[in-house]
Design an enzyme around this catalytic site. Structure first.
Site, PDB file in Angstrom:
ATOM      1  N   GLU A 274      10.242  15.028  15.776  1.00 42.14           N
ATOM      2  CA  GLU A 274      10.465  15.029  14.334  1.00 42.14           C
ATOM      3  C   GLU A 274       9.504  16.039  13.693  1.00 42.14           C
ATOM      4  OE1 GLU A 274       9.326  11.434  12.217  1.00 42.14           O
ATOM      5  OE2 GLU A 274      11.254  11.522  11.200  1.00 42.14           O
TER       6      GLU A 274
ATOM      7  N   GLU B 255      10.617   0.807  10.086  1.00 42.14           N
ATOM      8  CA  GLU B 255      11.559   1.901   9.830  1.00 42.14           C
ATOM      9  C   GLU B 255      10.795   3.178  10.144  1.00 42.14           C
ATOM     10  OE1 GLU B 255      13.114   4.802   8.739  1.00 42.14           O
ATOM     11  OE2 GLU B 255      12.964   4.270   6.621  1.00 42.14           O
TER      12      GLU B 255
ATOM     13  N   CYS C  57      13.261  10.751   6.948  1.00 42.03           N
ATOM     14  CA  CYS C  57      13.345  10.209   8.312  1.00 42.03           C
ATOM     15  C   CYS C  57      14.762  10.366   8.880  1.00 42.03           C
ATOM     16  CB  CYS C  57      12.917   8.756   8.334  1.00 42.03           C
ATOM     17  SG  CYS C  57      13.684   7.794   7.042  1.00 42.03           S
TER      18      CYS C  57
ATOM     19  N   LYS D  46       0.844  -1.208   0.000  1.00 44.11           N
ATOM     20  CA  LYS D  46       0.000   0.000   0.000  1.00 44.11           C
ATOM     21  C   LYS D  46       0.875   1.252   0.000  1.00 44.11           C
ATOM     22  CE  LYS D  46      -1.865   2.572   3.354  1.00 44.11           C
ATOM     23  NZ  LYS D  46      -1.883   3.917   2.777  1.00 44.11           N
TER      24      LYS D  46
HETATM   25  P1  NDP Z   1       1.958   7.401   8.950  1.00 34.81           P
HETATM   26  O1  NDP Z   1       2.808   6.562   9.814  1.00 34.81           O
HETATM   27  O2  NDP Z   1       0.537   7.624   9.331  1.00 34.81           O
HETATM   28  O3  NDP Z   1       1.926   6.772   7.477  1.00 34.81           O
HETATM   29  C1  NDP Z   1       2.784   5.797   6.954  1.00 34.81           C
HETATM   30  C2  NDP Z   1       1.970   4.745   6.179  1.00 34.81           C
HETATM   31  O4  NDP Z   1       1.166   3.990   7.091  1.00 34.81           O
HETATM   32  C3  NDP Z   1       0.992   5.352   5.190  1.00 34.81           C
HETATM   33  O5  NDP Z   1       0.856   4.501   4.079  1.00 34.81           O
HETATM   34  C4  NDP Z   1      -0.282   5.395   6.022  1.00 34.81           C
HETATM   35  O6  NDP Z   1      -1.442   5.530   5.274  1.00 34.81           O
HETATM   36  C5  NDP Z   1      -0.204   4.064   6.739  1.00 34.81           C
HETATM   37  N1  NDP Z   1      -1.011   3.975   7.955  1.00 34.81           N
HETATM   38  C6  NDP Z   1      -1.594   4.970   8.688  1.00 34.81           C
HETATM   39  N2  NDP Z   1      -2.242   4.462   9.755  1.00 34.81           N
HETATM   40  C7  NDP Z   1      -2.065   3.119   9.704  1.00 34.81           C
HETATM   41  C8  NDP Z   1      -2.489   2.036  10.528  1.00 34.81           C
HETATM   42  N3  NDP Z   1      -3.202   2.246  11.636  1.00 34.81           N
HETATM   43  N4  NDP Z   1      -2.113   0.787  10.201  1.00 34.81           N
HETATM   44  C9  NDP Z   1      -1.363   0.560   9.105  1.00 34.81           C
HETATM   45  N5  NDP Z   1      -0.950   1.541   8.274  1.00 34.81           N
HETATM   46  C10 NDP Z   1      -1.280   2.804   8.572  1.00 34.81           C
HETATM   47  O7  NDP Z   1       2.655   8.764   8.687  1.00 34.81           O
HETATM   48  P2  NDP Z   1       1.953  10.125   8.213  1.00 34.81           P
HETATM   49  O8  NDP Z   1       1.911  10.096   6.753  1.00 34.81           O
HETATM   50  O9  NDP Z   1       0.660  10.361   8.913  1.00 34.81           O
HETATM   51  O10 NDP Z   1       2.997  11.195   8.743  1.00 34.81           O
HETATM   52  C11 NDP Z   1       2.990  11.595  10.095  1.00 34.81           C
HETATM   53  C12 NDP Z   1       4.387  11.798  10.612  1.00 34.81           C
HETATM   54  O11 NDP Z   1       5.108  10.572  10.545  1.00 34.81           O
HETATM   55  C13 NDP Z   1       5.242  12.756   9.802  1.00 34.81           C
HETATM   56  O12 NDP Z   1       5.024  14.063  10.164  1.00 34.81           O
HETATM   57  C14 NDP Z   1       6.617  12.274  10.137  1.00 34.81           C
HETATM   58  O13 NDP Z   1       7.040  12.839  11.346  1.00 34.81           O
HETATM   59  C15 NDP Z   1       6.456  10.793  10.288  1.00 34.81           C
HETATM   60  N6  NDP Z   1       6.835  10.051   9.068  1.00 34.81           N
HETATM   61  C16 NDP Z   1       7.987   9.352   9.060  1.00 34.81           C
HETATM   62  C17 NDP Z   1       8.381   8.695   7.919  1.00 34.81           C
HETATM   63  C18 NDP Z   1       9.635   7.935   7.849  1.00 34.81           C
HETATM   64  O14 NDP Z   1      10.157   7.771   6.765  1.00 34.81           O
HETATM   65  N7  NDP Z   1      10.134   7.411   8.932  1.00 34.81           N
HETATM   66  C19 NDP Z   1       7.602   8.749   6.692  1.00 34.81           C
HETATM   67  C20 NDP Z   1       6.354   9.458   6.825  1.00 34.81           C
HETATM   68  C21 NDP Z   1       6.022  10.084   7.978  1.00 34.81           C
HETATM   69  P3  NDP Z   1      -1.887   7.045   4.925  1.00 34.81           P
HETATM   70  O15 NDP Z   1      -0.976   7.510   3.890  1.00 34.81           O
HETATM   71  O16 NDP Z   1      -3.241   6.924   4.442  1.00 34.81           O
HETATM   72  O17 NDP Z   1      -1.817   7.818   6.213  1.00 34.81           O
END
Ligand code: NDP
Length: 489
Positions: A399, A268, A302, A195
């Site tokens: 972050e 990660e 990240c 996804k």
């Molecule tokens: P999320 O952790 O919500 O999203 C990462 C992925 O997980 C997306 O595909 C998301 O879907 C999906 N997801 C969300 N909720 C669930 C769940 N309950 N079970 C399984 N999968 C889920 O990150 P956000 O996009 O909301 O970003 C929020 C914060 O996270 C950022 O501000 C940043 O600080 C951090 N972040 C860190 C990243 C990294 O590389 N370590 C990458 C992205 C964000 P959907 O896109 O629909 O939310």
């Protein structure tokens, strides 16, 4: 006076050094109005949809499926069929052929993918073109090379694939994260349900075209789109492994959900990396490293170097040089080849950045933002530096995931180590010094999975990547990245 001197004499003197815009054409991308889910090698008409947009203009790009539990189950079923009826029994050399094909097709279509990545995600075309696409292809090439050598990679351990891997990825490097996840899973003989993030589904959907072009057997890779609910359905599904990249909060929820199920998990998660500048460092290079560390991809990284630690004796020099450098950063149209800092990925992320920056000011830090005209539509944030930051401030601990740098100082290497490690995260760090011995000693003492020396944000498929503490566990990249996709007898 020679003829040349006469000509030069008459040439108009340029008034300033502003750039003329050089936009990449978006014509190379053909978008459909509506996309379904890619299940069993076919497009499945979605029950529900949502609109995905261009964050630089807020214009809608396409309708995309919001996968329901039932649709996710269909995808998992297709992956199971493909695993049991052919893929897992294929010789490694055959699996490698498909991976090599995918890598080559990505290279051939790289311009199309780069433009689409910038359109849907907001990142500068220079980065999608020069970083995301070459690295995505490189991951498929790299893991193609391992597919028929697993027995040598893990001698005397009899590696076997796990089955179906559920993979949930974020929006900051949509295609590259897909490559990090899919390439090792397939090389190890697994099948996949992936996804992409809600805001950036389009390159993953275009990738389905690549899978068809490469004639990958149906069901080996299935792509379902949607928001967190779709991710949660994958986590609950009949899969043997979950690979997740995203926020620490969601990572923890997934870990709780999987406890006791026997499903394998790699996480990660976030980071708050220290980029440590010693007074013997080459300061001009270090300033480039600071800029690359935090303003690359709008700071949506990240492993971004979001906490700068500068040795006190060079603090003023470094901050002066950094501020001067910031005035030359070009913020704007992601498709303009001159752009350094593109659009923030979503309104929600922009609001999160604005909120934390306001908190930083309230807490007492000094803010610097270079003069900068932002486009009227879309989501934008000016590259920002906070000085006078205390370790306890939220901008030094949390972050921000945007183009915002928090600067702290130190006097001795011990103090640098103590401050660098004073965070719940442990993903990455940077060290700038001319002394090799200091690099080695810092690398041993910093609690971070990846440590760059005299460079920052460099990636290579052969090099494992991953964190400690709240940054997660498990490694992606290199041999380490294959292991979580294998069982051993
Ligand atoms: P999320 O952790 O919500 O999203 C990462 C992925 O997980 C997306 O595909 C998301 O879907 C999906 N997801 C969300 N909720 C669930 C769940 N309950 N079970 C399984 N999968 C889920 O990150 P956000 O996009 O909301 O970003 C929020 C914060 O996270 C950022 O501000 C940043 O600080 C951090 N972040 C860190 C990243 C990294 O590389 N370590 C990458 C992205 C964000 P959907 O896109 O629909 O939310």
């Amino acid at each position: 006076m020679t003829e040349l001197e006469r000509k030069q004499d008459r040439a108009p003197i340029p008034a300033d050094w502003t750039y003329v815009s050089a936009p990449e054409s978006r014509d190379i991308v053909e978008l459909r109005e509506r996309y379904g889910h890619f299940v069993g090698g076919e497009w499945l008409e979605p029950k529900e949809t949502y609109t995905t947009i261009d964050p630089a203009s807020e214009e809608p790009l396409a309708e995309v499926g919001q996968a329901t539990d039932a649709e996710v189950q269909l995808a998992v079923g297709a992956a199971r069929d493909a695993f049991e009826n052919g893929w897992s029994a294929l010789p490694g050399s055959e699996r490698a052929k498909y991976l090599f094909r995918i890598a080559r097709i990505l290279q051939e279509r790289s311009r199309e993918f780069a433009v689409l990545e910038s359109l849907n995600g907001g990142k500068p075309i220079r980065e999608s073109r020069d970083v995301d696409l070459p690295l995505a292809a490189a991951h498929f090439f790299y893991y193609a090379g391992w597919a028929d050598k697993l027995e040598y990679a893990f001698p005397n351990r009899k590696p076997r694939p796990l089955g179906v891997a559920g993979q949930v990825i974020p929006w900051n490097f949509p295609l590259l994260m897909l490559a990090w996840k899919i390439a090792p899973a397939l090389a190890a003989g697994n099948t996949v349900v992936l996804k992409p993030a809600e805001t950036t589904p389009l390159t993953a959907l275009l990738f389905c075209d690549v899978l068809r072009q490469a004639e990958l057997p149906p069901g080996v890779v299935n792509i379902v789109t949607g928001d967190g609910r779709t991710g949660a359905a994958i986590v609950k599904g009949e899969v043997e492994k979950i690979a997740f990249t995203g926020s620490t909060e969601v990572g923890k929820a997934i870990q709780r959900e999987l406890a006791g199920t026997g499903k394998k998990l790699t996480l990660e998660l976030g980071g708050k990396a220290a980029n440590v500048i010693f007074d013997d460092a080459a300061l001009d290079q270090a300033v480039e490293g600071i800029v690359n560390g935090i303003y690359f991809n709008q700071g949506h990284v990240c492993c971004a170097g979001s906490r700068l630690l500068v040795q006190e004796s060079v603090y003023e020099d470094v901050i002066d040089k950094l501020k001067r450098r910031l005035t030359t950063l070009r913020v704007g149209d992601p498709l303009d080849k001159n752009t350094d800092v593109g659009a923030i990925n979503s309104r929600q992320q922009l609001e999160k950045i604005q909120e934390l920056v306001a908190i930083g000011e309230e807490e007492g830090a000094s803010i610097y933002q270079p003069p900068c005209r932002l486009p009227e539509k879309g989501y934008w944030f000016v590259p920002t530096v906070f000085t006078d930051v205390a370790q306890s401030y939220r901008i030094a601990q949390e972050e921000i995931f945007g183009p915002v740098l928090s600067v702290l100082t130190f006097r001795t290497p011990d103090e640098a180590v103590e401050k660098a490690n004073n965070t719940p995260y442990g993903l990455s760090a940077g060290v700038w010094t001319e002394k090799g011995s200091r690099i080695l000693s810092m690398a041993q003492r910093l609690r971070a999975g990846v440590i760059w020396a005299n460079t920052y944000n460099r990636f290579d498929p052969s090099s494992p990547f991953g964190g400690y503490k709240e940054s997660g566990f498990g490694r992606e990249g290199g041999l380490h990245g294959l292991e979580p996709y294998l069982n051993f007898e």
